[in-house]
Design a protein around this motif. Sequence first.
Motif, short mmCIF file in Angstrom:
data_model
loop_
_atom_site.label_atom_id
_atom_site.label_comp_id
_atom_site.label_asym_id
_atom_site.label_seq_id
_atom_site.Cartn_x
_atom_site.Cartn_y
_atom_site.Cartn_z
N PRO A 197 20.38 4.24 66.16
CA PRO A 197 20.19 5.49 66.43
C PRO A 197 20.06 6.13 68.04
CG PRO A 197 18.21 4.66 65.82
CD PRO A 197 19.13 3.38 65.74
N ILE A 198 20.20 7.43 68.11
CA ILE A 198 19.95 7.91 69.29
C ILE A 198 18.96 8.88 68.98
CG2 ILE A 198 21.04 9.31 71.27
CD1 ILE A 198 23.84 8.31 70.26
N ILE A 199 17.73 8.61 69.69
CA ILE A 199 16.52 9.70 69.30
C ILE A 199 16.20 10.35 70.75
CG2 ILE A 199 14.08 9.59 68.87
CD1 ILE A 199 14.79 6.33 67.92
N ALA A 200 16.28 11.76 70.49
CA ALA A 200 15.91 12.55 71.65
C ALA A 200 14.30 12.97 71.39
CB ALA A 200 16.67 13.65 71.83
N VAL A 201 13.62 12.87 72.39
CA VAL A 201 12.17 13.25 72.56
C VAL A 201 12.07 14.64 73.48
CG1 VAL A 201 9.60 12.73 72.76
CG2 VAL A 201 11.37 11.03 71.94
N ASP A 202 11.27 15.62 73.08
CA ASP A 202 11.02 16.56 73.86
C ASP A 202 9.97 17.49 73.37
OD1 ASP A 202 12.94 17.83 76.66
OD2 ASP A 202 11.70 19.36 75.48
N LEU A 203 9.40 18.52 74.04
CA LEU A 203 8.30 19.38 73.53
C LEU A 203 9.20 20.79 73.16
CD1 LEU A 203 5.77 19.21 76.44
CD2 LEU A 203 5.29 18.65 73.78
N ASN A 204 10.34 20.87 73.70
CA ASN A 204 11.13 22.37 73.46
C ASN A 204 12.20 21.90 72.13
OD1 ASN A 204 13.22 24.26 73.64
ND2 ASN A 204 12.28 24.83 75.62
N ALA A 205 11.73 22.80 71.02
CA ALA A 205 12.55 22.71 69.83
C ALA A 205 14.00 22.89 70.03
CB ALA A 205 11.84 23.38 68.59
N SER A 206 14.23 23.98 70.81
CA SER A 206 15.68 24.43 71.21
C SER A 206 16.63 23.41 71.89
CB SER A 206 15.73 25.67 71.70
OG SER A 206 15.25 25.81 73.09
N ARG A 207 15.83 22.68 72.81
CA ARG A 207 16.50 21.56 73.40
C ARG A 207 16.70 20.57 72.57
NH1 ARG A 207 15.24 21.41 79.76
NH2 ARG A 207 15.41 23.74 80.30
N ALA B 41 22.64 13.32 69.27
CA ALA B 41 21.40 12.64 69.08
C ALA B 41 21.46 12.41 67.29
CB ALA B 41 20.36 13.24 69.46
N THR B 42 21.11 11.24 66.94
CA THR B 42 20.93 11.29 65.43
C THR B 42 19.53 11.50 65.10
OG1 THR B 42 20.14 8.83 65.69
CG2 THR B 42 22.69 9.18 65.38
N HIS B 43 18.48 11.70 65.85
CA HIS B 43 17.09 12.03 65.46
C HIS B 43 16.65 12.88 66.69
CE1 HIS B 43 17.90 8.46 63.02
NE2 HIS B 43 17.01 8.88 62.21
N ALA B 44 15.63 13.61 66.13
CA ALA B 44 15.13 14.90 67.30
C ALA B 44 13.56 14.51 66.91
CB ALA B 44 15.38 16.12 67.10
N VAL B 45 12.66 14.15 68.22
CA VAL B 45 11.30 13.92 67.63
C VAL B 45 10.50 14.97 68.56
CG1 VAL B 45 9.50 12.32 68.27
CG2 VAL B 45 11.55 11.55 67.23
N ARG B 46 9.83 15.69 68.14
CA ARG B 46 8.88 16.62 68.89
C ARG B 46 7.55 15.97 69.46
NH1 ARG B 46 8.33 22.29 68.07
NH2 ARG B 46 7.19 23.00 69.97
N ALA B 47 7.75 15.96 70.81
CA ALA B 47 6.50 15.04 71.37
C ALA B 47 5.55 15.24 71.05
CB ALA B 47 6.79 15.27 72.90
N ALA B 48 4.50 14.22 70.72
CA ALA B 48 3.31 14.38 69.98
C ALA B 48 2.43 13.08 70.17
CB ALA B 48 3.43 14.81 68.55
#
Length: 358
Positions: free
Chosen positions: A207-217, A226-233
């Motif tokens: 997988p390709i996982i993106a991590v950020d605080l910004n939901a739109s990004r 990206a196959t997965h988006a993780v909201r930084a927490a």
Amino acid sequence: MVRAKGGPLQIEDVELGEPRAEEVLVRTVASGICHTDIIVRDQVLPPGPPAILGHEGAGVVEAVGSQVHGLAPGDHVVLAPVSCSACRNCLRGHPMNCDSFTALNFGGRRADGSTAYRDSTGAELNAHFFGQSSFSNHVIVPQRGAVKVPTEAPLELLGPLGCGLQTGAGAVLSALAPPAGSSIVVFGAGGVGLAAVMAAVIAGCDPIIAVDLNASRLDTAVELGATHAVRAADDTVEQIQAITRGGADFALDAVGLPATLRQAVTALNIGGTAGLVGANAVGQEVSLDLMHLLFGRTVKGIVEGDTVPALFIPRLVELFLRGRFPFDKIIERYPFSEINTAIEDAETGRAIKPVVLY
């Protein structure tokens, strides 16, 4: 130019010298705004004011010095960081690890201490930023800092390939070089991080996982592959371990904070590699679990993607023309007169990659 720490950029008339034997005069068509421009404006890094910044320029060659080869007036070029071409790292094919990288790109002067830029009173200006100072209608650059690109590519979009996009894509394709099917997590979905996501698609990561605080990004990251988006927490590492069933093969920190690098390393599986491309200030330190590192994990610092710009930038242009590196989706255009608005939008996150047009 910027005349005071943290001050606005001012548009002024500047006197520009003639190109020397190994230099090129370029008419700037566009320039990207990079985080590094902002932290130099704020004097986190040199050179000091008064200075002309900008280091993601693209333009048209107008004149060449007597010893320039391979470039001619009318050629389209992307401007890139410069290197000495003679130290051990340059000779080994790693010019972005040049022994003189800091002096040549952050010194505000040519290698001999001179400057081609003066203000209307004749006072010398710090310029030659990353060999270019592209926040100017015309620039004097070393031949090795001007990369010829095909005329069919949209020159007004290409400037960010010289730094931010090269950094993210090169970190994946050149520095980390993940085999197809490898898992990768990218911390930070700004211009550098999203370039890394696009490069991970090209490399066949999954997988390709993106991590950020910004939901739109994060939404943009998914749009770009990206196959997965993780909201930084607080449980970011646990989420990554769950998605990858134990840990990622590769991680890239495009934020450059101690906390994000620590997470990037902690999220690795045994034998995994974490790359660091983001930086915010000199002197920051990070603590890591030595036992965790002992089990074959690697932390790698990466400058400008550890690429050879003269080879890598044309590769990215070709991938873009084939529809495989769609970086145009993250660019916002501004007239040069609105450069301070473009910088503000970059700081606040309203724009991912602002580009000013001359």
